[in-house]
Design an enzyme around this catalytic site. Structure first.
Site, PDB file in Angstrom:
ATOM      1  N   GLY A   1       0.409  -1.078   0.149  1.00  0.00           N
ATOM      2  CA  GLY A   1       0.177   0.005   0.529  1.00  0.00           C
ATOM      3  C   GLY A   1       0.746   1.186  -0.008  1.00  0.00           C
ATOM      4  O   GLY A   1       2.058   1.571  -0.209  1.00  0.00           O
ATOM      5  N   LEU A   2       0.209   2.644   0.624  1.00  0.00           N
ATOM      6  CA  LEU A   2       1.123   3.382   0.201  1.00  0.00           C
ATOM      7  C   LEU A   2       1.298   4.151   1.080  1.00  0.00           C
ATOM      8  O   LEU A   2       0.692   4.606   2.320  1.00  0.00           O
ATOM      9  CB  LEU A   2      -0.124   5.051  -0.174  1.00  0.00           C
ATOM     10  N   HIS A   3       2.458   3.640   2.250  1.00  0.00           N
ATOM     11  CA  HIS A   3       3.437   3.657   3.380  1.00  0.00           C
ATOM     12  C   HIS A   3       4.252   4.462   3.426  1.00  0.00           C
ATOM     13  O   HIS A   3       4.241   5.396   2.543  1.00  0.00           O
ATOM     14  CB  HIS A   3       3.680   2.086   3.776  1.00  0.00           C
ATOM     15  N   ALA A   4       4.760   4.385   4.081  1.00  0.00           N
ATOM     16  CA  ALA A   4       5.067   5.863   4.970  1.00  0.00           C
ATOM     17  C   ALA A   4       6.346   6.445   3.024  1.00  0.00           C
ATOM     18  O   ALA A   4       6.892   7.598   3.116  1.00  0.00           O
ATOM     19  CB  ALA A   4       6.810   5.885   5.719  1.00  0.00           C
TER      20      ALA A   4
ATOM     21  N   ALA B   1       4.555   7.295   0.300  1.00  0.00           N
ATOM     22  CA  ALA B   1       4.183   8.409   0.687  1.00  0.00           C
ATOM     23  C   ALA B   1       4.874  10.278   0.408  1.00  0.00           C
ATOM     24  O   ALA B   1       4.376  11.156  -0.038  1.00  0.00           O
ATOM     25  CB  ALA B   1       2.929   8.227   1.775  1.00  0.00           C
TER      26      ALA B   1
END
Length: 94
Positions: free
Chosen positions: A21-24, A27
């Site tokens: 997913g759109l993790h750190a 992002a």
């Protein structure tokens, strides 16, 4: 890439292809890329919206892999911003 004009500004629907997913890390990279543009840019999911220039806002969406999102931009360089962010997200694929 299909950028659409709407009353809110230019919109670009995308499907995230980010393992985990759109993790750190992605992002942060997305926010950094968005900050290069003067346009107001948001990242929207079905449930919420986030300032695409803020890593913490992006993380608050908790977007999984394969999430359907829309980038929305308004301002003088909105089209260029959406094109660059689409390329950025594509480059972040695992």
């Amino acid at each position: 890439m299909s950028i659409e004009e709407t009353p809110e500004g230019l919109c670009l629907p995308l499907t995230l292809r980010l393992r985990g997913g759109l993790h750190a890390r992605p992002a942060a990279r997305l926010a950094q890329e968005a900050q290069r543009f003067a346009a107001d840019i948001s990242l929207r999911s079905d449930e919420a919206s986030a300032d695409a220039k803020s890593m913490l806002d992006i993380l608050s969406l908790a977007l999984p892999d394969e999430a359907h999102v829309t980038l929305v931009a308004s301002g003088a360089d909105a089209r260029q911003a959406l094109e660059a962010l689409a390329v950025c997200l594509d480059a972040l694929r695992d």
